[in-house]
Motif scaffolding. Structure first.
Motif, PDB file in Angstrom:
ATOM      1  N   HIS A   1       0.845  -1.195   0.000  1.00  0.00           N
ATOM      2  CA  HIS A   1       0.000   0.000   0.000  1.00  0.00           C
ATOM      3  C   HIS A   1       0.881   1.246   0.000  1.00  0.00           C
ATOM      4  O   HIS A   1       0.930   1.968   0.995  1.00  0.00           O
TER       5      HIS A   1
ATOM      6  N   TRP B   1       1.887   4.862  -0.399  1.00  0.00           N
ATOM      7  CA  TRP B   1       1.078   6.059  -0.211  1.00  0.00           C
ATOM      8  C   TRP B   1       0.712   6.671  -1.572  1.00  0.00           C
ATOM      9  O   TRP B   1       1.598   6.894  -2.408  1.00  0.00           O
TER      10      TRP B   1
ATOM     11  N   GLU C   1       0.108   9.671  -2.372  1.00  0.00           N
ATOM     12  CA  GLU C   1       0.855  10.910  -2.626  1.00  0.00           C
ATOM     13  C   GLU C   1       2.302  10.627  -3.025  1.00  0.00           C
ATOM     14  O   GLU C   1       2.924  11.412  -3.743  1.00  0.00           O
TER      15      GLU C   1
ATOM     16  N   VAL D   1       6.713  14.433   0.812  1.00  0.00           N
ATOM     17  CA  VAL D   1       6.311  13.028   0.907  1.00  0.00           C
ATOM     18  C   VAL D   1       7.503  12.098   0.720  1.00  0.00           C
ATOM     19  O   VAL D   1       7.601  11.062   1.376  1.00  0.00           O
TER      20      VAL D   1
ATOM     21  N   TRP E   1       8.761   9.237   3.186  1.00  0.00           N
ATOM     22  CA  TRP E   1       8.854   7.857   2.691  1.00  0.00           C
ATOM     23  C   TRP E   1      10.269   7.304   2.895  1.00  0.00           C
ATOM     24  O   TRP E   1      10.445   6.178   3.356  1.00  0.00           O
TER      25      TRP E   1
END
Length: 115
Positions: free
Chosen positions: A27, A29, A31, A76, A80
């Motif tokens: 999964h 993200w 973004e 982001v 990450w």
């Protein structure tokens, strides 16, 4: 028309974190996916050699240095990469990567391509 740059990266996983790393990619993200596309990462794939704890990444882009720099400038990506860093070992090399590239990735040189 811009020339497509094919990029192959190798990263070494911590042997005890492979399952967690794979779970994190079930999964990704939304973004983060959007940031990859916006900054020029195309046909991005990750492959795993579990016995060797090696991840191989492949992508195509018009300008890898720019794609890496642009991605690194996103919030982001910062989040990450912080999350992913716990899964990786440092690369077996003294060769520096571009300033904005993940320090866990070693870019491989392309020496043959069949069109």
């Amino acid at each position: 028309m811009p020339t497509t740059e094919r990029v192959c990266l190798v990263m070494r996983l911590r042997p005890d974190r492979i399952d967690d790393y794979l779970a994190a990619h079930e999964h990704v993200w939304p973004e983060m996916l959007d940031a990859l596309e916006r900054t020029g990462w195309r046909n991005y794939s990750l492959f795993l050699h579990p016995a060797e704890h090696v991840v191989v990444g492949y992508l195509e882009t018009d300008d890898y240095a720019r794609a890496v720099t642009d991605l690194a400038a996103t919030d982001v990506n910062t989040r990450w990469q912080a999350h992913m860093s716990e899964f990786f070992l440092p690369p077996d090399t003294d060769t520096p990567t571009p300033d904005a590239a993940p320090t866990t990735a070693l870019r491989l040189d392309e020496y043959f391509h069949l069109d």
